[in-house]
Design an enzyme around this catalytic site. Structure first.
Site, PDB file in Angstrom:
ATOM      1  N   ASP A   1       0.850  -1.176   0.000  1.00  0.00           N
ATOM      2  CA  ASP A   1       0.000   0.000   0.000  1.00  0.00           C
ATOM      3  C   ASP A   1       0.897   1.241   0.000  1.00  0.00           C
ATOM      4  O   ASP A   1       1.735   1.408   0.877  1.00  0.00           O
ATOM      5  CB  ASP A   1      -0.890  -0.029   1.255  1.00  0.00           C
ATOM      6  CG  ASP A   1      -2.097   0.864   1.098  1.00  0.00           C
ATOM      7  OD1 ASP A   1      -2.259   1.457   0.005  1.00  0.00           O
ATOM      8  OD2 ASP A   1      -2.870   0.972   2.064  1.00  0.00           O
TER       9      ASP A   1
ATOM     10  N   GLU B   1      -2.577   0.379  -4.457  1.00  0.00           N
ATOM     11  CA  GLU B   1      -2.359  -0.794  -3.604  1.00  0.00           C
ATOM     12  C   GLU B   1      -2.441  -2.059  -4.444  1.00  0.00           C
ATOM     13  O   GLU B   1      -3.101  -2.081  -5.479  1.00  0.00           O
ATOM     14  CB  GLU B   1      -3.376  -0.844  -2.455  1.00  0.00           C
ATOM     15  CG  GLU B   1      -4.800  -0.880  -2.924  1.00  0.00           C
ATOM     16  CD  GLU B   1      -5.805  -1.146  -1.799  1.00  0.00           C
ATOM     17  OE1 GLU B   1      -5.474  -1.903  -0.868  1.00  0.00           O
ATOM     18  OE2 GLU B   1      -6.909  -0.609  -1.879  1.00  0.00           O
TER      19      GLU B   1
END
Lengths: 370, 415
Positions: B8, B104
């Site tokens: 992420d 992500e």
């Protein structure tokens, strides 16, 4: 109003009316059949405002008059009566008293005053042989669009030429065109769009009247009238512009192959078991001496059928909706058919083949891109 | 047993802006639009977050909380470019990469021990590679399931790598708030609080049957999630399946609510073009077109229509979306409008007999337009109807701009 009538006659005529009796009850009186008795006949009328049928048959009329009775309930009941004379009496309170042997029934009716007036026909356009018209309907009706939003395609185009009758239907994916020679009594250039439902009712009425009977066809600005013996079918015309079908008809095809209809039909029916449920896509491969039909579903299985065919051209593979092909094969009356084509992206065409074929029946199908 | 990484990017949009303007570093930065504009925050730097600013918050509220922040419109193309760079780096690391959104990704690194070493060492290696290739920081969560890895990367933030050793998933999750579970929003959280469930551990202790009675299928998914399993909605699908799109959509929130028909229709045209473009990019044909309308009172409707023939042409999608709009718009000012294509098929299917020529010409025109856009940018060609409907694309870091897998079993409101 009071009359007696043979059960057979009443059941038959009521049966022919059921198709146009309004099933939804938005306008309650349209669920009823209008019964009118005068001298030695009764006339039965039903309509859903788009379509109307008026039938007539002999009866012993004791007292002339009229009334309306719920059509489905009346038919459901008299069907269960024994084969005998039925006596029908409608009083001032609109209730219908039905007596047959030892059975007695009262059905709540409605006043005829609120029953819609059906349009009146004007002078005749042409006489049409019933057998011919019903055969042309059978050859085209299945190609009519089911999509209600495309309302000009919700019926077939009927065209009277000086020397023939043409009927065309299309749903945008395939087009069916039937043309027969006919002496139209000098009428030429008449065209109208007949709704699918009216075509279905014509089929029923001509089946009842027999293929040898004649249909007196007339038309007003908004309506079409088909008088078939003692029965009259009135249909509202479909409005709008039917597509220019002549532009869609392929001028020529570079390749063609002749096939036995039943053999082709059986092969496609088998292979289509393994086609996608929604698209019904099958692949048709034509190569020297052979036509193959193939279909596969990755999770289910695959199937292939091969038919020997006289063909010398290049190898071509085209995707088609199997249902569309089968529709034609079911409607085609001849034992052999010709399949004309160009390539995987162009419209294909099927026609009845054989030396005895003295009419034009063309079926154009667009391929599927698969 | 699987080994899943969840990568992420840290404050992605802000970090990308910092690459182009290093003076922003260490300052409170808000991406989304001018402080007095109508929209919402797309992303906020960690400095701005200290003042309570977070994504999806109205820009005006963000301004009240953090008036000294630098408010930026943001650069969509830069984020897309950096997202591609990140993806490239991830794909060089391992082939099984699932980009869940612009910032992500999930990586299935099961069985790469001999190549990359033990999980934590592999995580650090990847972390360093991404930083070197892009200059951006990310956080990596490592565990045996996508769900735990996602929660894990959140715990590792900022700029950290965290590994949940196999077998300790439940212990790791237990002390966390239920809100940390992906898919648990405000509504579910409230409903769970009503039952006295506050921590994931509370949830894990509950009888599955109770949860099913209370929340239906979603309850069962919750029970699984609380134990660290991939359950519910997208997590039910297998890793690769999840790549398969179920729908493509674009929506736009107006700066000022508008009841101006011309403007609304132009926006629909523009959104339809964006949807058509993505359909063509991915080689899909859509059978169903849906529109979404939200009015000033936040009352939202969606209306769909299934086409007779699957399409990827802007004009056809627009015609359908427009018809749905005309039929369903209540003439009230519109806040948000969206065009959604679903029921995706890989082939066009049945060809049309009556518009053969027209369709072929449109097909050729669209493919030419796509080539122009590739060369000169997305706004170089447009349907005439869409010219008035152009808007500066606002990108939202939280919701995906990519293909969205369909959310199957999450109820709109629970309880």
């Amino acid at each position: 109003m009071e009359f007696t009538i043979a059960r057979t006659d009443l059941v038959r005529e009521l049966g022919l009316l059921q198709g146009v009796v309004e099933k939804r009850t938005t306008i309650p009186i349209l669920s009823n059949v209008l019964v009118e008795a005068s001298s030695d006949r009764i006339t039965l009328t039903a309509t859903d405002l788009e379509l109307g049928i008026r039938c007539s048959c002999p009866a012993k009329v004791k007292k002339a008059g009229s009334g309306t009775i719920p059509a489905k309930r009346l038919l459901d009941y008299v069907r269960l009566l024994p084969e005998a004379e039925i006596s029908v009496k409608v009083g001032d309170n609109h209730w219908a008293n039905i007596t047959c042997g030892r059975s007695r029934t009262r059905i709540a009716g409605m006043s005829r005053d609120s029953y819609p007036e059906l349009p009146a026909s004007t002078e005749k356009v042409a006489d049409l042989p019933a057998g011919l018209l019903s055969s042309m309907i059978q050859q085209t009706i299945f190609a009519i669009s089911n999509e209600e939003s495309r309302f000009t395609l919700n019926g077939a185009l009927m065209l009277l030429k000086g020397d023939g009758l043409v009927m065309v239907a299309t749903d945008g994916h395939r087009l069916s065109m039937s043309e027969r020679p006919l002496d139209t009594g000098g009428v030429s250039g008449f065209r109208a769009l007949i709704p699918r439902k009216a075509m279905g009712e014509i089929l029923k009425l001509t089946a009842e009247a027999g293929a040898d009977s004649t249909i007196a066809f007339s038309s007003t600005d908004n309506h079409l009238f088909f008088q078939i013996g003692e029965r009259l079918l009135i249909s509202r015309k479909l409005t709008g512009n039917f597509p220019d079908y002549e532009r869609v008809l392929p001028k020529e095809h570079p390749h063609s192959v002749a096939l036995a209809k039943e053999e082709l039909k059986a092969a496609i029916e088998r292979v289509a078991q393994f086609s996608d449920e929604r698209s019904h896509a099958v692949r048709v491969q034509v190569s020297a001496g052979e036509l193959k039909i193939h279909s596969s579903l990755s999770e289910t299985g695959e199937s292939e059928d091969s038919i020997a065919a006289t063909y010398e051209g290049p190898n071509v593979e085209i995707g088609f909706n199997a249902v569309y092909v089968l529709d034609f094969l079911k409607a085609c009356g001849e034992p052999s058919v010709a399949f004309h084509f160009k390539d995987a992206a162009s419209a294909g065409e099927m026609r009845p083949a054989g030396e005895d074929v003295n009419y034009t029946y063309r079926y154009i199908i667009m391929p599927m891109r698969i | 047993m699987q080994t899943i990484f969840h990568v992420d990017m840290d404050a992605f949009f802000v970090s990308v802006e910092e690459v182009f303007d290093p003076s922003l570093k260490g300052k409170a930065v808000v991406v989304g639009g001018p402080a007095n504009a109508r929209g919402v925050v797309s992303a906020a730097s960690y400095e701005a977050r200290k003042f309570g600013v977070h994504s999806a918050m109205p820009l005006r509220t963000a301004y009240q909380k953090c008036p000294h922040a630098i408010f930026l419109n943001g650069h969509r193309e830069r984020y897309a470019e950096y997202s591609r760079k990140v993806e490239q780096e991830l794909r060089a690391f391992t082939p099984l990469v699932n980009m869940a959104s612009i910032d992500e990704a999930y990586l299935d690194v099961t069985g790469t021990g001999r190549l990359h070493g033990p999980p934590l060492a592999a995580g650090h290696k990847l972390h360093e590679r991404v930083r070197r290739a892009t200059g951006l920081n990310c956080s990596i969560g490592i565990s045996t399931s996508r769900l735990v890895s996602k929660i894990c990367s959140d715990q590792a933030k900022p700029n950290g790598v965290l590994w949940v050793v196999p077998g300790t998933e439940a212990r790791f999750l237990a002390p966390l708030d239920v809100r940390k579970i992906p898919g648990v929003g405000k509504k579910t959280e409230e409903a769970l609080h009503l039952c006295g469930i506050r921590k994931i551990g509370d949830l894990a202790k509950l009888d599955e049957e109770f949860l099913e009675r209370r929340f239906g299928k979603w309850g069962l998914a919750l029970a699984g999630k609380s134990k660290g399993l991939d359950a519910g909605g997208w997590f039910d699908s297998s890793f690769i399946e999840a790549e398969d799109p179920k729908s493509i959509s674009h929506e736009h929130t107006f700066d000022e609510d508008t009841a101006e028909r011309g403007r609304l229709i132009a926006t629909i045209a523009h959104l339809s073009e964006m949807v058509g473009r993505r359909l063509r990019d991915h080689g899909f044909f859509a059978r169903t077109v849906q529109i979404k309308l939200r009015d000033e009172e936040f009352h939202t409707i969606t209306r769909a229509h299934t086409l007779a023939q699957a399409s990827q042409l802007d004009t056809e999608i627009f015609a359908e979306a427009r018809a749905l709009f005309e039929k369903n718009w209540n003439r009230k000012p519109v806040r948000l409008i969206g065009v959604h294509a679903s029921n995706l098929e890989e082939s066009e299917g049945q060809a049309n007999l009556l518009d053969q020529g027209t369709k072929d010409r449109w097909r050729a025109a669209m493919s030419a337009a796509d080539r122009l856009r590739e060369k000169f940018g997305d706004d170089s060609v447009s349907l005439a109807a869409g010219l008035q409907g152009r808007f500066r694309r606002r990108v939202d870091e939280t919701s995906t701009q990519r293909l969205e897998p369909e959310k199957k079993d999450k109820p709109k409101s629970s309880g």
